[in-house]
Scaffold this motif. Sequence first.
Motif, mmCIF file in Angstrom:
data_model
loop_
_atom_site.group_PDB
_atom_site.id
_atom_site.type_symbol
_atom_site.label_atom_id
_atom_site.label_comp_id
_atom_site.label_asym_id
_atom_site.label_seq_id
_atom_site.Cartn_x
_atom_site.Cartn_y
_atom_site.Cartn_z
ATOM 1 N N ILE A 197 -25.677 -35.828 28.127
ATOM 2 C CA ILE A 197 -24.362 -34.949 28.025
ATOM 3 C C ILE A 197 -24.316 -33.995 26.727
ATOM 4 O O ILE A 197 -24.432 -34.849 25.627
ATOM 5 C CB ILE A 197 -23.037 -35.449 28.163
ATOM 6 N N PRO A 198 -24.276 -32.845 26.659
ATOM 7 C CA PRO A 198 -24.427 -32.145 25.566
ATOM 8 C C PRO A 198 -23.237 -32.381 24.682
ATOM 9 O O PRO A 198 -22.248 -32.434 25.122
ATOM 10 C CB PRO A 198 -24.531 -30.537 25.929
ATOM 11 N N ASP A 199 -23.245 -32.376 23.122
ATOM 12 C CA ASP A 199 -22.136 -32.649 22.531
ATOM 13 C C ASP A 199 -21.499 -31.352 22.219
ATOM 14 O O ASP A 199 -20.405 -31.421 21.558
ATOM 15 C CB ASP A 199 -22.550 -33.324 21.359
ATOM 16 N N GLN A 200 -22.188 -30.053 22.409
ATOM 17 C CA GLN A 200 -21.427 -29.033 22.134
ATOM 18 C C GLN A 200 -21.691 -27.850 23.381
ATOM 19 O O GLN A 200 -22.645 -28.264 24.238
ATOM 20 C CB GLN A 200 -22.054 -28.190 20.991
ATOM 21 N N GLU A 201 -20.586 -27.086 23.706
ATOM 22 C CA GLU A 201 -20.506 -26.089 24.597
ATOM 23 C C GLU A 201 -21.568 -25.118 24.279
ATOM 24 O O GLU A 201 -21.780 -24.567 23.110
ATOM 25 C CB GLU A 201 -19.138 -25.585 25.186
ATOM 26 N N ALA A 202 -22.167 -24.311 25.065
ATOM 27 C CA ALA A 202 -22.853 -23.049 24.901
ATOM 28 C C ALA A 202 -22.095 -22.108 24.483
ATOM 29 O O ALA A 202 -20.936 -21.731 24.530
ATOM 30 C CB ALA A 202 -23.622 -22.687 26.068
ATOM 31 N N VAL A 203 -22.601 -21.087 23.366
ATOM 32 C CA VAL A 203 -21.939 -20.154 22.503
ATOM 33 C C VAL A 203 -22.946 -19.040 22.873
ATOM 34 O O VAL A 203 -23.986 -18.835 22.724
ATOM 35 C CB VAL A 203 -21.855 -20.516 20.713
ATOM 36 N N SER A 204 -22.445 -17.810 23.033
ATOM 37 C CA SER A 204 -23.078 -16.467 22.953
ATOM 38 C C SER A 204 -23.689 -16.080 21.928
ATOM 39 O O SER A 204 -23.525 -16.632 20.743
ATOM 40 C CB SER A 204 -22.021 -15.326 23.605
ATOM 41 N N ALA A 205 -24.580 -15.323 22.152
ATOM 42 C CA ALA A 205 -25.243 -14.865 20.878
ATOM 43 C C ALA A 205 -24.628 -13.886 20.076
ATOM 44 O O ALA A 205 -24.660 -14.190 18.865
ATOM 45 C CB ALA A 205 -26.412 -13.825 21.438
ATOM 46 N N GLU A 206 -23.706 -13.443 20.480
ATOM 47 C CA GLU A 206 -22.820 -12.402 19.616
ATOM 48 C C GLU A 206 -21.919 -13.533 18.813
ATOM 49 O O GLU A 206 -21.835 -12.994 17.363
ATOM 50 C CB GLU A 206 -21.922 -11.523 20.475
ATOM 51 N N ALA A 207 -21.425 -14.273 19.234
ATOM 52 C CA ALA A 207 -20.690 -15.235 18.532
ATOM 53 C C ALA A 207 -21.535 -15.914 17.350
ATOM 54 O O ALA A 207 -20.943 -16.055 16.286
ATOM 55 C CB ALA A 207 -19.862 -16.426 19.299
#
Length: 175
Positions: A5-15
């Motif tokens: 289970i990943p410990d962080q959610e995916a973030v957009s490139a812009e963010a």
Amino acid sequence: RTRQIPDQEAVSAEAMLAKVSWRRVTWRRGTKGPLRARFAAVRVRVADGPAVYLRGYANQHLPGDEVWLVGEHRSSGERKHYLSNLPPDTPLRQLASLIKARWVCEQAHQQLKEELGLTHFEGRSWRGLHRHALMTLIAYLFLQHLRLRAAKGEKKKRQRATTTTQLTGHPAQAA
């Protein structure tokens, strides 16, 4: 656990790029002057690993290998994003110049196809295809050699003409 289970959610490139500082980078000189834009780069782990079910959402991906996320703000207002697997100690200017070198490669490939017939092979063997590609590349290199030699000759002619004009233009200084 049986499942990761990943410990962080995916973030957009812009963010991701909003958090880093942007710098004006000049990567080379063009025919109309220096080519420059604003660039930013940050090391990230792209969510391209195996798909998992995460917090009620299906088809979420685990993080993959660490790569460079490079952002570009052009003077026209256009924004581009690139991923690069170059080493972590690569400077921003080198990242920008290597990303921008792609245009030169695309131009060469287009010339190979249109002018030299790279795509005109109609044989049936792997060896024949490779020979055709090799001969096309040799022809391309020969043409480039001729073009560069002609450009050098023109440059030398211009230098000689400028020097001659300077010497003959001022007879009082030459004596």
